[in-house]
Write a protein that holds these residues in place. Structure first.
Motif, PDB file in Angstrom:
ATOM      1  N   SER A  24     -25.715 -29.523  71.171  1.00  0.00           N
ATOM      2  CA  SER A  24     -25.287 -29.535  69.777  1.00  0.00           C
ATOM      3  C   SER A  24     -24.865 -30.929  69.350  1.00  0.00           C
ATOM      4  O   SER A  24     -25.112 -31.334  68.222  1.00  0.00           O
ATOM      5  N   GLN A  74     -16.112 -21.612  63.830  1.00  0.00           N
ATOM      6  CA  GLN A  74     -17.416 -22.070  64.292  1.00  0.00           C
ATOM      7  C   GLN A  74     -18.405 -22.144  63.128  1.00  0.00           C
ATOM      8  O   GLN A  74     -18.269 -21.434  62.127  1.00  0.00           O
ATOM      9  N   ARG A 105     -25.057 -24.991  67.557  1.00  0.00           N
ATOM     10  CA  ARG A 105     -23.692 -24.793  67.073  1.00  0.00           C
ATOM     11  C   ARG A 105     -23.081 -26.151  66.806  1.00  0.00           C
ATOM     12  O   ARG A 105     -23.168 -27.058  67.636  1.00  0.00           O
ATOM     13  N   ARG A 118     -31.202 -18.456  67.481  1.00  0.00           N
ATOM     14  CA  ARG A 118     -30.126 -19.435  67.381  1.00  0.00           C
ATOM     15  C   ARG A 118     -30.636 -20.822  67.740  1.00  0.00           C
ATOM     16  O   ARG A 118     -31.268 -21.022  68.776  1.00  0.00           O
ATOM     17  N   THR A 176     -23.281 -11.768  65.492  1.00  0.00           N
ATOM     18  CA  THR A 176     -22.368 -12.828  65.889  1.00  0.00           C
ATOM     19  C   THR A 176     -21.066 -12.218  66.398  1.00  0.00           C
ATOM     20  O   THR A 176     -20.911 -10.994  66.445  1.00  0.00           O
ATOM     21  N   ARG A 217     -22.667 -22.038  63.010  1.00  0.00           N
ATOM     22  CA  ARG A 217     -23.872 -21.876  63.818  1.00  0.00           C
ATOM     23  C   ARG A 217     -25.112 -21.970  62.942  1.00  0.00           C
ATOM     24  O   ARG A 217     -25.085 -21.599  61.765  1.00  0.00           O
TER      25      ARG A 217
END
Length: 500
Positions: A148, A437, A450, A447, A413, A439
């Protein structure tokens, strides 16, 4: 959730008499094991009346009954304990009679040691399995964080609000600036490159819950807890951009952003910038908090969503109410317009979202969609024929406008989802969560990344909203939260798609 009038606190104090000393009384209630043990002719009321206490007699009777119930429960537990010990002794005697060896000559200790050994082995095996699973999760989380950081880099922090930020938006005209709406009753415009506050709008008397910019003119639309929506004009001049600081240097700073005082902000405060206090138009047909507002394609009409369970359609030029869109069973949470067609989607606490069609002036159709089990916090259009909805039920669903019977993708989630946004070019969904968070997912529910969050980077409280800016061949994502700050992120799209 945004509130009508912002933060407030009150305190109440009882009258005190410092010179008057109060006499302390202790509650002493004697209890006998049975009614037969009381002296003849003396009832419970007589016993209580003979004791020094200022409690009412009825209250003392209730306390006595409660203490009696507690004593009976302990007595039952004590009897059960004795019976269990007898059973254990009986079992150990049988084991001894069968010729099994008992350590130390104590049958009780021998049997208990055998059972303890078996239980210990099972516990050890369980701990090993749990440890291995936890270790693999920790390692995978480290890998995700490292990826990330390579994909998402912090661009700039925007600090100046005195309360949480509910919403943010990017202007569609030049100069391109960032707008934020806050519970401190103000909306601020920011220079994206420098992080400097350029303008403050202070025309609302309540929390500013939403901000959207006109598609072609320098006008902003804000919704507020004062039951109105305002249209106001702005004029800003961008400062000369300074060299971009090294992102790695941010992590080496001595001061942790999470250690700042609540009122401490960086840069130029909102009081030192030009302030607009008068709206060009005021839309005030709602009977409750106006939670969101948006421009219809072309910018001649706007739609507002309110806690009075209705959405209103207004003419911008005359500020007149054109249609009242009713049908939701509970408060509305968000509204959004299609970028190229006269379509409106409204979401509500009644677990549904509705699609309103104004393409045919003679027909105004509405479709109701029930795909969530909790409050639908937002529903937004994409450039294509999709609608993406997010909910407090910790799911995000992608829908096809041509067939809205069931979602084409579902994202699950671990936290409630707030106001989502979808990038126009790359069609990437940004999910802000209650657990701080953010995302990123693609339209098929995979996904992608993040956003990094640590002591020196990311939001420290709930993330309320996200917004994309894909101008100048770059892709930036902006997030805001109830920690009073907005953050700009640079998203490396090639690296993001490569990881995918």
């Amino acid at each position: 959730m945004p509130v009508e009038g912002g933060s407030s606190s009150g305190s109440a104090s009882a009258a005190r008499h410092p010179k008057q000393k109060r006499k302390a009384h202790s509650l002493s209630i004697r209890r006998t094991n049975s009614t037969e043990e009381r002296p003849a002719g003396i009832q419970r009321g007589d016993m209580l009346e003979g004791q020094d206490s200022r409690l009412p007699l009825s209250l003392r009777h209730n306390l006595l009954d409660l203490f009696g119930q507690i004593e009976r429960e302990f007595e039952n537990l004590y009897i059960e304990n004795i019976e269990l010990r007898r059973e254990i002794d009986s079992l150990n005697e049988r084991l001894t009679g069968d010729g099994q060896t008992v350590d130390g000559g104590d049958p009780t200790k021998g049997a208990l040691k055998t059972k303890a050994s078996h239980s210990t082995s099972q516990l050890s095996q369980k701990l090993k399995t749990t440890y291995k699973a936890s270790t693999s999760k920790i390692v995978s989380s480290f890998k995700a964080t490292a990826g990330s950081r390579a994909v998402c880099q912090l661009l700039k922090e925007y600090m100046g609000h005195r309360d949480g930020i509910w919403d943010l938006s990017i202007t569609r005209t030049v100069p391109v600036v960032l707008g934020t709406a806050s519970a401190d009753h103000s909306a601020l415009l920011w220079s994206i490159e420098t992080g400097k506050c350029l303008l403050r709008y202070a025309g609302h008397a309540g929390s500013v819950n939403s901000i959207k910019f006109h598609p072609t003119e320098q006008m902003a639309l804000t919704a507020s807890g004062d039951q109105t929506a305002h249209i106001w004009r702005y004029m800003v001049q961008l400062p000369v951009p300074q060299p971009t600081p090294d992102v790695s240097a941010l992590c080496d700073e001595d001061q942790d952003s999470s250690d700042r005082e609540e009122g401490e902000v960086d840069g130029e405060g909102p009081c030192e910038v030009p302030t607009v206090r008068v709206a060009t138009a005021t839309l005030k047909s709602h009977q409750g908090v106006v939670i969101a507002a948006d421009w219809l394609v072309g910018g001649r009409q706007v739609v507002t969503a309110s806690w009075d369970r209705a959405a209103n359609l207004y003419e911008v030029e005359t500020s007149e109410l054109v249609h009242a869109l009713t049908g939701h069973d509970q408060e509305l949470t968000h509204c959004c317009t299609h970028p190229t067609q006269r379509l409106v989607v409204t979401s509500s606490r009644d677990t549904t979202f509705r699609l309103w069609d104004f393409r045919d002036p003679s027909i105004h159709s509405v479709n109701v969609f029930q795909g969530h089990t909790d409050t639908v916090t937002s529903a937004v259009f994409t450039v294509g024929d999709n609608v993406v909805s997010g909910s407090d039920d910790r799911t995000v669903k992608v829908w096809d406008l041509k067939n809205m019977r069931s979602p084409i993708a579902t994202i699950r989630t671990d936290s409630a989802v707030n106001r989502i946004s979808v990038s126009a070019n790359q069609r990437i969904i940004a999910l802000p969560h209650d657990n701080r968070q953010v995302r990123l997912f693609d339209m098929s529910g995979v996904r992608l990344a993040r956003l990094p969050r640590s002591n020196r980077m990311g939001h420290r409280r709930m993330v309320c909203c996200t917004a994309w800016n894909e101008e100048n061949q770059s892709c930036n994502l902006f997030t805001c939260g109830f920690d009073r700050q907005a953050i700009g992120w640079n998203i490396n799209i090639p690296a993001l798609l490569q990881e995918k």
